[in-house]
Design an enzyme around this catalytic site. Sequence first.
Site, mmCIF file in Angstrom:
data_model
loop_
_atom_site.group_PDB
_atom_site.id
_atom_site.type_symbol
_atom_site.label_atom_id
_atom_site.label_comp_id
_atom_site.label_asym_id
_atom_site.label_seq_id
_atom_site.Cartn_x
_atom_site.Cartn_y
_atom_site.Cartn_z
ATOM 1 N N SER A 154 0.874 -1.175 0.000
ATOM 2 C CA SER A 154 0.000 0.000 0.000
ATOM 3 C C SER A 154 0.912 1.226 0.000
ATOM 4 C CB SER A 154 -0.946 -0.011 1.200
ATOM 5 O OG SER A 154 -0.246 -0.011 2.410
ATOM 6 N N HIS A 188 -3.245 -6.310 2.343
ATOM 7 C CA HIS A 188 -2.331 -7.309 2.911
ATOM 8 C C HIS A 188 -3.011 -8.659 3.119
ATOM 9 C CE1 HIS A 188 0.501 -4.004 4.700
ATOM 10 N NE2 HIS A 188 0.524 -4.059 3.384
ATOM 11 N N GLU A 235 -4.534 -2.990 9.193
ATOM 12 C CA GLU A 235 -3.747 -3.469 10.338
ATOM 13 C C GLU A 235 -4.431 -3.212 11.678
ATOM 14 O OE1 GLU A 235 0.134 -1.607 9.984
ATOM 15 O OE2 GLU A 235 0.140 -1.983 7.822
ATOM 16 N N GLU A 241 1.819 -9.612 6.817
ATOM 17 C CA GLU A 241 2.638 -9.220 7.963
ATOM 18 C C GLU A 241 2.508 -10.191 9.135
ATOM 19 O OE1 GLU A 241 1.949 -5.050 8.726
ATOM 20 O OE2 GLU A 241 2.955 -4.496 6.854
ATOM 21 N N ASP A 281 -4.199 0.803 11.586
ATOM 22 C CA ASP A 281 -3.822 1.437 10.316
ATOM 23 C C ASP A 281 -4.794 0.958 9.248
ATOM 24 O OD1 ASP A 281 -2.794 2.501 8.032
ATOM 25 O OD2 ASP A 281 -0.915 1.366 8.052
ATOM 26 N N GLU A 321 -3.363 5.438 12.254
ATOM 27 C CA GLU A 321 -2.482 5.792 11.136
ATOM 28 C C GLU A 321 -3.288 5.823 9.845
ATOM 29 O OE1 GLU A 321 0.888 3.112 10.848
ATOM 30 O OE2 GLU A 321 0.925 3.344 8.676
ATOM 31 N N ASP A 341 1.182 8.285 7.109
ATOM 32 C CA ASP A 341 2.103 7.386 6.395
ATOM 33 C C ASP A 341 2.102 7.764 4.911
ATOM 34 O OD1 ASP A 341 3.378 5.255 5.151
ATOM 35 O OD2 ASP A 341 1.913 3.742 5.720
ATOM 36 N N LYS A 384 9.537 5.390 7.405
ATOM 37 C CA LYS A 384 9.942 4.243 6.586
ATOM 38 C C LYS A 384 11.127 4.681 5.745
ATOM 39 C CE LYS A 384 5.361 2.063 5.817
ATOM 40 N NZ LYS A 384 4.141 2.200 4.981
ATOM 41 N N HIS A 395 8.391 -1.143 9.460
ATOM 42 C CA HIS A 395 8.829 -2.075 8.415
ATOM 43 C C HIS A 395 7.974 -1.840 7.159
ATOM 44 C CE1 HIS A 395 5.399 -5.129 9.353
ATOM 45 N NE2 HIS A 395 5.015 -3.891 9.514
ATOM 46 N N LYS A 437 6.506 -0.543 14.605
ATOM 47 C CA LYS A 437 5.645 -1.636 14.149
ATOM 48 C C LYS A 437 6.435 -2.468 13.167
ATOM 49 C CE LYS A 437 3.127 0.468 10.250
ATOM 50 N NZ LYS A 437 1.848 0.512 9.560
#
Length: 427
Positions: free
Chosen positions: A40, A153, A163, A204, A241, A284, A311, A336, A364, A387
């Site tokens: 993403s 994901h 998430e 993840e 998130d 997030e 993000d 990131k 990550h 995270k």
Amino acid sequence: KISQVKARQILDSRSNPTIEVDCTLENGIFVRTGVPSGASVGSKEAFELRDNDKKHFFGKGVKMAVNNVNSIIAPEIIGMDVTKQREIDELLISLDGTKDKSNLGANAILGVSLAVCRAASIYANLPLFSYIGGLGANLLPVPFMNIINGGVHANWQGADFQEYMIAPYGAKSFEESYEWGSEIYQSLKSLLKEKRYNVSVGDEGGFVPLVSSNEEPLDLISKAVENVGLSIGRDVGFAIDPASSEFYKDGKYILKNQNLELDSISMIDYYEKIVNDYPVVLLEDGLAEYDWDNWKILNDRLGRNIEIVGDDIFVTNLNIVKKGVLDNIANAVLIKLNQIGTLSETIDVVNFARQHNWGCFVSHRSGETTDSFIADFVVGLGLGHIKTGAPARGERVEKYNQLLRIEEFLSGKSVFAGKSILKKSNG
Ligand code: PGA
Ligand code: ZN
């Protein structure tokens, strides 16, 4: 002095090609770094160079980026003093010559930038985290573990939100926090089995139950926390998130799972209810990267109590973060390294954010290698939270395991960030 730099193409945790860089110094010091890759992805991220040669890896090969390291970057930095991180990063930026690193590829550049730092830490005879942050660095972060995966994901099978993270902030050490996280993960697995939900995992490492609402994961996790004798709110908080840029279309947030199409204000109402009903401490990408003006409303309404992290909207880019601070649209930035492409530029973002009292949440990517650089990075800079997925799968636990080693190395001298980093404790 740097004597050799060599890149190669390896596979990441999603079976996509990525870059690995080896760096050797004149005195024989040898290090290796791996570069992650997102799914993403924010539209303004630094450019990830892929071959687009459909005959190999469906076009996802990174042989061009590898070649850029081996034949363009290596000859320029061989012979340079490895401790001159900023000089080397600036050279990498100028060798590329574009704003978004699309010439050499941010993946090529980051691999080299991180390899230089790691090699220099060994040359300086320091653990990587101390080399990055100085001898006083001793703050161990709260691990935000993503134990239910949704959205892209999870191939859009379960929740719309990407998430669902637990933050075991009530522990007295990182080690205890990690243990709680693992116990909750196992307890959630048992609970899902009991309820006849699938227990296969997403990118993840979190589970992908086919839930019927976007709140249901929070209920499932709350139960799993109670089942191991911990208290949700006091010991463990939630972070979400949604990665909402992924379900934002024509000014509307499309929640397929619940058959809802919400405008930005209704989406904020939706989050406000969740924050009131559950001990959520961090949200997030609640709104999409193209919804800048409404971020301010989101931050006005929720930012006093919880961390509002950007993000996709900030992509670890100093100029965008500066504008975000000016417009007051959030109170924290996701960090990131591969969104911007060099260590020095990432540190500039961290320093600016901190000067303005913003949080920095280290992250990550969904496509990872077993490189644990970000574990040392978060301790080095004392950023208090990270995270890096579920407490499961090699590429995720390697970062958490490195934090465990750092805490052990610091023996009595480490401090666990705990609730101190949070805006709201719900305790
Ligand atoms: P990505 O997701 O690595 O797939 O971009 C992580 C995130 O959105 O935080
Ligand atoms: Zn995100």
